[in-house]
Design a protein around this motif. Structure first.
Motif: not given
Length: 777
Positions: A195-224
Motif C-alpha cells: 500500500l505504501d506506493a499509494t500512500l506516498v504518492f497521495a501525500m506528495a500530490c497533496s503537497l503539490l496541489c496545496y502549493i499550486k493553490f497557495y500560489k493563487l492566493r491573490h486570485e481568491p475564489f477564482s475557478r483555478k
C-alpha cells in the motif's frame, strides 16, 4: 515619448544627442547601456538556473528513469513476497465479494482489486504463504505489481514538480527528485503488492496541489483557486483512505492553512485588510475543501467497500452479529439456535477464543505476592473443547418451564455439569488482578442457601433489545455479576502450574470494554437431528451505512492499537533517519537471492544531515537577528522560512508522531517523511550554493525608481555572482550528491531487486551497520 522593452523597463529617449548626467555624474545614455547589461545579467541568471524548456526536458528524462527503475525486473520473484500475503489476498476477496477485515481503510486495496478486474482475474488465489508460486497458480501478479510501480514512478515526477512549482532552480529540482529516483526503499516498496506506493504518492500530490493553490492566493475564489483547493482535499482523502497515518498530511496542510488564515486576519497585511465577512468566506472555503470534501470522499470508499463485500467471509468474526446478518451465507443466519433454560451450553470468549472451564482443583491458600485466596474451585479459560467446558443455564425461579427461551437482561445461574457446582463471584481478589474479583464455584447447598445472591448473573446482549431472545453464535453478550456489577473477563497471561497454565477468569469492574464479550458456541445437549437444529432459509438483513461504518471504524482502531507484539524486523523511529536496520522481505536458498527492504544509505544520510543543517541555519539566523545582524536578504529569508520551512514541517509532522505510538513500527513508516527530507535537501542546495540576491534585487529596484547610477554600481557584482560562480557551485553540488546516491543505489541493487544472488563475501560487504542480511555465512 517612452519606449517599453520586452522586459517591461521604460527608458527615456536621448533626444538631440543630449548628454544629461545624473547626480552620480554618469550620462543618461551610459546609464541606458548599463541597464541593458543588467537585463542581460538577469537573462544569464535565468539561463543558468534553467529555462522552462530545460525544466520540461529534464522532467521527461527523470520520469522515464523512474519508470525504468521501478519496472526493471518486476516479474522477479514470481512468488508471494512479504506482505503480498495480505494485500494480494484482500484483492482476491474483493473480486469474490467475500467479507474480510483489515486495520487499513479500503482505498489502496480497492485499487488493487480494480487492477485485477481490468485483467480479468477472478480472485481464485488467496496468497496464503510467502513463497507460493504465482506461475503455478496462474495469478496476474505483474499486473498487480504494476499499479504501485506506476504510482512510485509518478511520485518522482511529483517531487520534481513540487520543487519546480515552488520556484527552485533546476539543480534543486534534480537533487530532490534524484534522491527519490535512486532510493532503494522507495523502489523496493513500489515493486510489490503493498500500500505504501499509494500512500506516498497521495501525500506528495497533496503537497503539490496545496502549493499550486497557495500560489493563487491573490486570485481568491477564482475557478483555478477552487480547483486546486478541491484537488488538495481529494489528495488528502486518498492519503488517509489508504492508511490512517495519512492523517499526518492533514496536519501538514492544516498547519500551513492555519498560518495562512492568521496572516489574512492581519489588518496591516500587504494585500489589504480583509473584512470579517470576507475572512469568514476564506475560512468556510478551506473548511469545505480540506475537511468536509475529504471526509465525504473518505466515506465514499467505505460505501464502495460495503457494496462489494456482500458474502460472508473471514472478517465476520470481527463484527457484531447484527453486522454479520447483513452478509449472505453467514453462519449466524444458518446456525443460530435459541437457548432455552436447562440447556447445556459452552461459553467462548470472543477475543481470546478460550472456553469457560472449571475442574476439581482449587486455588492455593496464598499467591506468590502473599495474598490469601478463597481456596474455592478453580474457574479458568481453556483453549480446547472439553466436557469440563459444559455449563447448564438455569433460571432464578426453580419452577420455570423447560422450553422457555432465555432473554436479554434476565438473571440466570450457571451450573458446572461435571462437578455439579454453581458459578459464583465474590469480593475476593483474583490471582493476577487485586482490583478484580475472583470467580469460583460452590456446591448446590450454598448456591441455594446463604450465597444465593452471589450466583446470579445477568445476560446483557451487545446492542440487544428488551426481551430479545438469547441465541448461540449470534448473541454476543457480557455476563454481569448481579450483586457486584462486574463483567466476567479473561486474558492470555497463563496461570502458574497450580492452574495448569490455563487462563485466569475474573470479574472486571470496567464493564464497557469489548474484551468482556462472550458468545455461546454450541448446545451439546441438543442432538444433531433435533428439530431445533433445523436450518430454514433466512432473509439477509440490512443496516444503515453509517451504523456499519461506525462499527467498522471502532473495530479497525481497536485492532490497530493491539498491534503491540514484538516483531523481528520492527524498528524504532530514532533508527529511521540513520537507516540503522531494514526488513527481510523474501529469500531463496537455492540461488542465495534475497529482497531486503533498505533505503539508499548515502541518500538517507545526506538528507538527514541536511535537516540538521537547516535547523542550524534557522537558529543561527534567529540568533543573528537578536544581535542586530541581518545576514540574509528578504527574498532568501522568505524562501528559507516559508517554502523550505513548509517542507521541513512536512517532514516533522510525518516523523515525530510515531514517537507516541505504541503499535509495531517498521522502516516503511518513514517513507513519507523521507520524501519531505529530500525536498528540504533540494531547497538547501539552492540556498547554500546560490549567491546572495541582494545586489540584483536592489539593482532592479533602483532601475524601476530611476536611480540608474545606483543600479550601475551594483549590477556587475550581481551578474557575476548569479550567472557565474553561484550556479556553477549548485551544479557541482548536484552532480556530487547524485553520483554518491547512484553509487549507493547500485551497490545495494541486488538486495532491492532480489537478484543476482550474492556470495558470502558480497553479502558481508553490504552489512554496513550490521544489517541482518541472509546468507552472510
Amino acid at each position: 515619448m517612452a519606449a517599453t522593452t520586452p522586459q517591461g523597463s521604460v527608458r527615456q529617449r536621448n533626444v538631440g544627442g543630449s548628454s544629461k548626467k545624473n547626480k552620480d555624474g554618469i550620462s543618461a545614455a551610459s546609464s541606458d547601456v548599463e541597464l541593458d547589461k543588467i537585463v542581460k545579467a538577469a537573462r544569464t541568471l535565468a539561463s543558468a538556473a534553467g529555462s522552462e524548456y530545460d525544466y520540461k526536458i529534464v522532467g521527461v528524462i527523470i520520469t522515464a528513469l523512474a519508470f525504468l527503475t521501478r519496472f526493471w525486473g518486476i516479474s522477479h520473484p514470481n512468488e508471494v513476497v512479504f506482505d503480498e500475503v495480505h494485500f494480494g489476498k484482500f484483492a482476491s476477496y474483493y473480486l469474490q465479494k467475500t467479507y474480510f477485515f483489515d486495520v487499513h481503510p479500503p482505498f489502496g486495496k480497492l485499487l488493487f482489486a480494480f487492477m485485477g478486474w481490468l485483467v480479468g482475474y477472478d480472485g481464485h488465489f488467496h496468497f496464503e504463504n510467502i513463497g507460493d508460486s504465482y506461475i503455478a497458480n496462474k495469478v496476474p501478479y505483474v499486473a498487480f505489481r504494476s499499479l504501485p510501480a506506476i504510482l512510485g514512478a509518478l511520485t518522482v515526477s511529483v517531487v520534481y514538480l513540487i520543487m519546480w512549482e515552488s520556484g527552485y532552480s533546476l539543480p534543486a529540482c534534480i537533487v530532490a527528485a534524484g534522491l527519490i529516483l535512486l532510493d532503494n526503499a522507495h523502489i523496493g516498496q513500489t515493486r510489490l503488492i503493498l500500500l505504501d506506493a499509494t500512500l506516498v504518492f497521495a501525500m506528495a500530490c497533496s503537497l503539490l496541489c496545496y502549493i499550486k493553490f497557495y500560489k493563487l492566493r491573490h486570485e481568491p475564489f477564482s475557478r483555478k483557486w477552487w480547483k486546486w483547493l478541491i484537488l488538495t482535499g481529494f489528495a488528502l482523502s486518498c492519503d488517509m483512505s489508504t492508511k490512517y497515518v495519512g492523517l499526518f498530511a492533514f496536519i501538514t496542510i492544516g498547519s500551513a492553512v492555519a498560518i495562512d488564515l492568521w496572516e489574512l486576519l492581519d489588518i496591516k497585511r500587504p494585500g489589504g485588510t480583509l473584512s470579517l465577512p470576507d475572512f469568514s468566506k476564506h475560512f468556510a472555503a478551506r473548511a469545505f475543501g480540506l475537511i468536509l470534501m475529504p471526509f465525504l470522499f473518505y466515506l465514499f470508499w467505505f460505501q464502495v467497500h460495503f457494496s462489494i463485500l456482500t458474502r460472508s467471509g473471514p472478517g465476520d468474526d470481527f463484527m457484531t452479529p447484527e453486522f454479520q446478518e447483513t452478509l449472505s451465507d453467514n453462519v449466524m443466519l444458518s446456525n443460530a439456535i435459541t437457548i432455552n433454560y436447562y440447556d447445556s451450553i459452552t461459553l467462548k470468549h470472543k477475543e481470546t477464543k478460550a472456553y469457560l472451564h472449571s475442574h476439581a482443583e482449587r486455588y492455593p491458600l496464598r499467591y506468590d505476592d502473599g495474598r490469601v485466596s478463597s481456596q474455592g474451585q478453580q474457574v479458568t479459560g481453556y483453549p480446547f473443547n472439553d466436557t469440563n467446558n459444559y455449563w447448564q443455564i438455569l433460571p432464578v425461579q426453580v419452577d420455570q418451564k423447560v422450553d422457555h427461551p432465555v432473554k436479554n437482561h434476565e438473571l440466570v445461574r450457571l451450573r458446572h455439569l461435571v462437578t455439579d457446582t454453581y458459578l459464583l463471584s465474590h469480593d475476593v481478589a483474583s490471582p493476577y488482578y487485586p482490583t478484580n474479583q475472583e470467580f469460583t464455584t460452590v456446591p448446590q447447598a450454598d448456591a441455594y442457601g446463604d450465597r444465593v445472591a452471589d450466583t446470579l448473573f445477568e445476560i446483557r446482549i451487545e446492542n440487544g433489545k428488551p426481551n430479545q431472545e438469547f441465541k448461540t453464535i449470534s448473541s454476543h453478550f457480557k455476563l454481569i455479576h448481579n450483586p457486584s456489577k462486574v463483567a466476567m473477563w479473561t486474558h492470555t497471561t497463563p496461570l502458574p502450574d497450580w492452574g495448569h497454565k490455563q487462563q485466569e477468569i475474573n470479574g472486571n469492574k470496567q464493564i464497557a470494554p469489548s474484551s468482556n464479550v462472550w458468545l455461546i458456541e454450541d448446545i451439546p445437549s441438543i442432538p444433531a437431528d433435533h428439530p431445533r437444529r433445523a436450518k430454514p432459509e433466512k432473509e439477509v438483513k440490512t443496516l444503515p451505512f453509517l451504523r456499519k461504518w461506525f462499527e467498522l471504524q471502532r473495530s479497525m482502531f481497536w485492532h490497530n492499537n493491539q498491534l503491540t507484539s514484538s516483531h523481528p524486523y520492527a524498528s524504532l523511529p530514532f533508527q529511521w533517519p540513520f537507516l540503522l536496520r531494514g526488513v527481510s522481505f523474501w529469500t531463496q536458498n537455492d540461488t542465495r537471492q534475497q529482497i531486503y527492504f533498505l533505503g539508499n544509505p548515502i541518500g538517507w544520510w545526506i538528507a538527514s544531515s541536511v535537516l540538521a543543517i537547516y535547523a542550524g541555519i534557522v537558529l543561527a539566523d534567529q540568533f543573528s537577528l537578536r544581535r542586530g545582524i541581518d545576514a540574509l536578504d528578504h527574498r532568501s529569508r522568505s524562501r528559507l522560512y516559508n517554502s523550505t520551512g513548509f517542507f521541513f514541517l512536512a517532514w516533522a509532522t510525518h516523523y515525530f508522531p510515531f514517537y507516541v505510538m505504541g503499535r509495531q513500527l517498521f522502516l516503511h513508516h518513514y517513507l513519507p517523511a523521507h520524501l519531505a527530507s529530500t525536498l528540504v535537501t533540494g531547497a538547501l542546495v539552492e540556498f547554500i550554493f546560490s549567491a546572495d540576491s541582494t545586489d540584483l534585487e536592489l539593482a532592479h529596484q533602483a532601475a524601476k525608481s530611476g536611480k540608474k547610477g545606483f543600479a550601475i554600481k551594483r549590477h556587475v557584482t550581481a551578474r557575476e555572482r548569479f550567472a557565474g560562480q553561484s550556479m556553477m557551485g549548485a551544479w557541482i553540488a548536484t552532480f556530487a550528491i547524485l553520483a554518491l546516491a547512484f553509487a549507493g543505489w547500485y551497490f545495494f541493487l541486488p538486495l532491492t531487486y532480489g537478484y543476482p544472488g550474492l556470495t558470502v563475501e558480497q553479502v558481508v560487504r553490504r552489512k554496513w551497520l550490521g544489517y541482518d542480511l541472509h546468507f552472510a555465512k
